[in-house]
Design an enzyme around this catalytic site. Structure first.
Site, short mmCIF file in Angstrom:
data_model
loop_
_atom_site.label_atom_id
_atom_site.label_comp_id
_atom_site.label_asym_id
_atom_site.label_seq_id
_atom_site.Cartn_x
_atom_site.Cartn_y
_atom_site.Cartn_z
CG ASP A 32 21.71 -45.45 -12.49
OD1 ASP A 32 21.89 -45.87 -11.33
OD2 ASP A 32 22.63 -45.01 -13.22
CE LYS A 118 44.08 -30.34 10.83
NZ LYS A 118 43.94 -29.50 9.65
S1 IVH Z 1 38.54 -32.50 15.36
C1 IVH Z 1 39.06 -30.32 18.88
N1 IVH Z 1 38.91 -34.26 13.48
O1 IVH Z 1 40.94 -29.60 11.17
C2 IVH Z 1 38.67 -31.00 17.68
N2 IVH Z 1 39.17 -31.95 12.94
O2 IVH Z 1 42.04 -27.45 13.33
C3 IVH Z 1 38.61 -30.12 16.52
N3 IVH Z 1 39.71 -31.53 10.59
O3 IVH Z 1 39.13 -27.14 10.30
C4 IVH Z 1 38.33 -30.78 15.28
N4 IVH Z 1 39.71 -33.64 9.94
O4 IVH Z 1 37.61 -29.24 10.30
C5 IVH Z 1 38.91 -32.95 13.80
N5 IVH Z 1 39.19 -35.92 11.89
C6 IVH Z 1 39.17 -34.63 12.21
C7 IVH Z 1 39.44 -33.62 11.27
C8 IVH Z 1 39.44 -32.28 11.67
C9 IVH Z 1 39.86 -32.38 9.56
C10 IVH Z 1 39.82 -30.06 10.49
C11 IVH Z 1 38.70 -29.33 11.14
C12 IVH Z 1 39.26 -27.96 11.42
C13 IVH Z 1 40.69 -28.28 11.64
C14 IVH Z 1 40.97 -28.23 13.10
#
Ligand code: IVH
Length: 682
Positions: A32, A118
């Site tokens: 640090d 997710k």
């Molecule tokens: S993919 C088509 N990957 O979930 C792809 N989304 O409904 C769209 N989210 O608010 C997003 N983790 O921010 C994807 N590994 C992940 C995710 C993710 C969280 C959230 C995203 C959005 C919601 C999608």
């Protein structure tokens, strides 16, 4: 280029790289102090020539001037949402739908999948031009979001320039990186706890925290929030070839973005389901709040062909974990009196199982919140558990409310000592201000002996309560005047237990001064603030004479903390308490260890994780030992961990260490490693 410009560029690169090592890899390679030296040099050079400050300078992470509103941003490629699956059957139906649209000659057996957690935070799109972060935008309605660039800059694991690590990748001309801004569960709990201690408002869940913090018009506030980022996709990229989701993740990682370590890439759909099931049962062990898993078809070419229906792509789906919610009945609503006298309402519940844990109590936060939600005794309520968060009562089910129920009023008298309660100004918190309230004493003892304060081994809550109730403790200093005979006379105190307890109490007299200061439990003075203060005021005598202005001169100490400290020392009862500690021989000043500089830094560069109960050391002691020898201690096992120090009843960290082939040490071997070097453990 002038010399100073060259040096500035060098400093920026070096510091950005060290930030990446620290925040993204959790594997710093400088101390640090060395880091601070680099930062100081950069600040000084920039202060002398402000026209040379660049947007990727690490000095620009502290937040900018407040905005009056966010600028709107139209996303070049919309950020879609996702369709949901709630069980395996939904997943199989999704796969079957995909199978019907796949091009000629491709079947579902040919597919590869990527499964990602997710994370429950806020989606963000980061645009980089020629390596430089130029914009951060929220998802908004998917087509139009908000420009939150100033806030995004303050998030420490988001690189201001890519590649963030020293490799020979040339940055793409343009790239839009997508991912989730979130708060680690531990930080969330810490934040809410600190807010509760201060009598201030808390966030209901990690998602609200992330959204509320990222959408601050004053980015200096965002800069103080421990937000983090995980990248999960590329919106578009010019100047690089990426053909699959898995390659995209690898590419983002190579550019220096944090990518979730718990990701599966497989061609086996059953493995996809297995992976999700395993997670579901382990979701409470993850360091972040995940509300499901996202399953994506790996090939971008196939993604394109499958396309989007409505607002959701056909090529991806979210498998939602079941809500950790249940309904149950409120048996009673009571108040809990904390260490500072704050009274927090909580509900006693008919026990109910939520996600494998039996819940029989839930917090109601404060009396304002309780009134707003209008939760009453006898109500059937929805109770929720999120990650490690204390269970909460979400809402009453009004249809099931008994006819004769009454709204709850904040108590006019302390539920423990029956003295009048008080509310200060606009503060939402309600207090018992009776200094002699036994509830406060018990909590004070609990805090004083705890690990972050005096760390008195074997002195648990039960003992604290018993001694207070028996009248052996009337204040926290009495701990040092406990007599062997009086303890032996108590129920459940055998000679061995008494002797051990007295030994730990005796040992605690030598704790560093900042630990003692923490233990006093002065409002707003937790362990971090206590450490800050003792560097300027290294003794109780100098501190007790400090004025508010003296204290505010310390960086990190604001008017509220300063006022609280001065008020605490101005009370004669507290002065008397300090005198008692002095008579007992407790260390009331910073002691510079005589040999501090001569400890060999034999553990320098090594990262340790401690798990389980060690034979002679508390975890805090083990951590201090490792740090004294130059090593580092982190909370979770990763491939950057060099050793796991394991005691009895280790948790999942031991399994993780084994799966990553990380050597495991016991306390004894750790000591040997420090004194004899690596040969001791091979
Ligand atoms: S993919 C088509 N990957 O979930 C792809 N989304 O409904 C769209 N989210 O608010 C997003 N983790 O921010 C994807 N590994 C992940 C995710 C993710 C969280 C959230 C995203 C959005 C919601 C999608």
């Amino acid at each position: 280029m002038a010399d100073v410009e060259i040096r500035l560029a060098e400093l920026r690169d070096q510091i950005n790289y060290h930030l990446y090592r620290y925040h993204t890899l959790d594997d710093p390679i400088i101390s640090d102090t060395e880091y601070d030296q680099l930062m100081n040099e950069l600040r000084e050079l920039e202060a002398a020539q402000p026209e040379l400050v660049t947007p990727d300078s690490p000095t620009q992470r502290v937040g900018a001037e407040p905005l009056s509103e966010f600028e709107k941003v139209t996303h070049p490629i919309p950020l879609t949402s996702l369709g949901n699956a709630f069980d395996d059957n939904d997943m199989r139906n999704w796969l079957a739908r995909v199978g019907r649209i796949l091009p000629e000659g491709v079947t579902t057996a040919d597919l590869e999948f990527v499964v990602e957690p997710k994370i429950d935070g806020l989606a963000i799109a980061l645009t980089y031009e020629n390596g430089l972060l130029v914009r951060g935008a929220t998802r908004g309605n998917g087509s139009v979001g908000e420009n939150v660039t100033a806030n995004v800059r303050t998030i420490k694991n988001i690189p201001l320039r890519i590649p963030a690590k020293s490799n020979d990748l040339t940055p793409p001309e343009r790239i839009e990186v997508r991912g989730e801004v979130y708060i680690p569960i531990a930080e969330f709990n810490k934040f809410n706890k600190a807010q509760t201690d201060k009598g201030e408002r808390i966030y209901a869940n990690p998602r609200n925290f992330a959204a509320g913090s990222l959408r601050q018009l004053d980015s200096k506030i965002t800069a103080q929030r421990p937000l983090a980022f995980f990248g999960y996709g590329i919106g578009y990229v010019e100047g690089a070839e990426v053909q699959t989701q898995h390659q995209a993740l690898d590419y983002l990682k190579a550019l220096g973005f944090p990518i979730n370590p718990d990701i599966l890439h497989t061609a086996d759909f059953n493995a996809v389901l297995d992976f999700i099931h395993t997670w579901m049962t382990r979701r409470n062990q993850l360091p972040y709040d995940a509300d499901g898993a996202v399953i994506k078809i790996n090939s971008f070419a196939l993604q394109e062909q499958l396309g989007v229906v409505g607002n959701a792509p056909r090529w991806a789906i979210a498998y939602k974990f079941p809500a950790q919610e249940a309904t149950t009945k409120v048996l009673a609503i009571k108040g809990n009196v904390g260490r500072t006298g704050q009274i927090t309402p909580y509900a006693e519940l008919e026990p109910v199982n939520i996600g494998g844990v039996t819940v029989s109590q839930a917090t109601l936060h404060n009396y304002d919140d309780l009134a707003k939600k209008d939760i009453r005794e006898g109500d059937t309520v929805v109770v929720k558990r999120a990650g490690d968060v204390i269970p909460q009562v979400v809402k009453p089910i009004l249809d099931l409310r008994p006819a004769n129920s009454q709204p709850v009023q904040p108590p006019e008298r302390c539920p423990v000592c029956n003295e009048p309660t008080s509310r200060q100004g606009e503060d939402v918190a309600l207090f018992c201000i009776n200094a002699a309230c036994p509830a406060q004493l018990i909590r004070q003892i609990e805090y004083f002996v705890s690990r972050s304060a005096m760390d008195i081994e074997g002195f648990g809550i039960k003992i604290g309560e018993q001694l207070a109730v028996e009248g052996l403790l009337t204040d926290i200093a009495d701990i040092y005047f406990l007599q062997r005979e009086s303890l032996l006379a108590l129920e459940g105190f055998a000679a061995k237990k008494v002797d051990n307890l007295l030994t730990s109490i005796e040992q605690s007299k030598q704790r560093p001064f900042h630990r003692f200061l923490t233990g006093l439990g002065i409002r707003y003075v937790g362990s971090t603030v206590a450490e800050l203060i003792t560097t300027t005021f290294p003794s109780i005598d100098s501190l007790s004479q400090a004025s508010e202005a003296d204290l505010e001169a310390i960086e990190g100490v604001g008017p509220r903390i300063a006022a609280s400290i001065v008020a605490w020392f101005s009370r004669p009862a507290n002065q008397a308490l300090i005198e008692k500690f002095r008579q007992a021989g407790v260390t009331l000043q910073v002691i510079q260890p005589a040999e501090a500089d001569s400890t060999p830094q034999s553990l320098a560069g090594l990262t340790f994780v401690i798990t389980g109960t060690l034979p002679t050391w508390s975890r805090t002691e083990a951590k201090e030992f490792i740090e004294q020898y130059g090593g580092k201690v982190t909370g979770s096992v990763s491939k950057n961990t060099n050793y796991v120090v394991m005691g009895d009843n280790p948790g999942s960290k031991a399994d993780k260490a084994q799966s990553l082939n990380i050597p495991i040490l016991d306390e004894e071997t750790l000591k040997k490693l420090a004194s004899e070097g690596k040969t001791a453990v091979t």
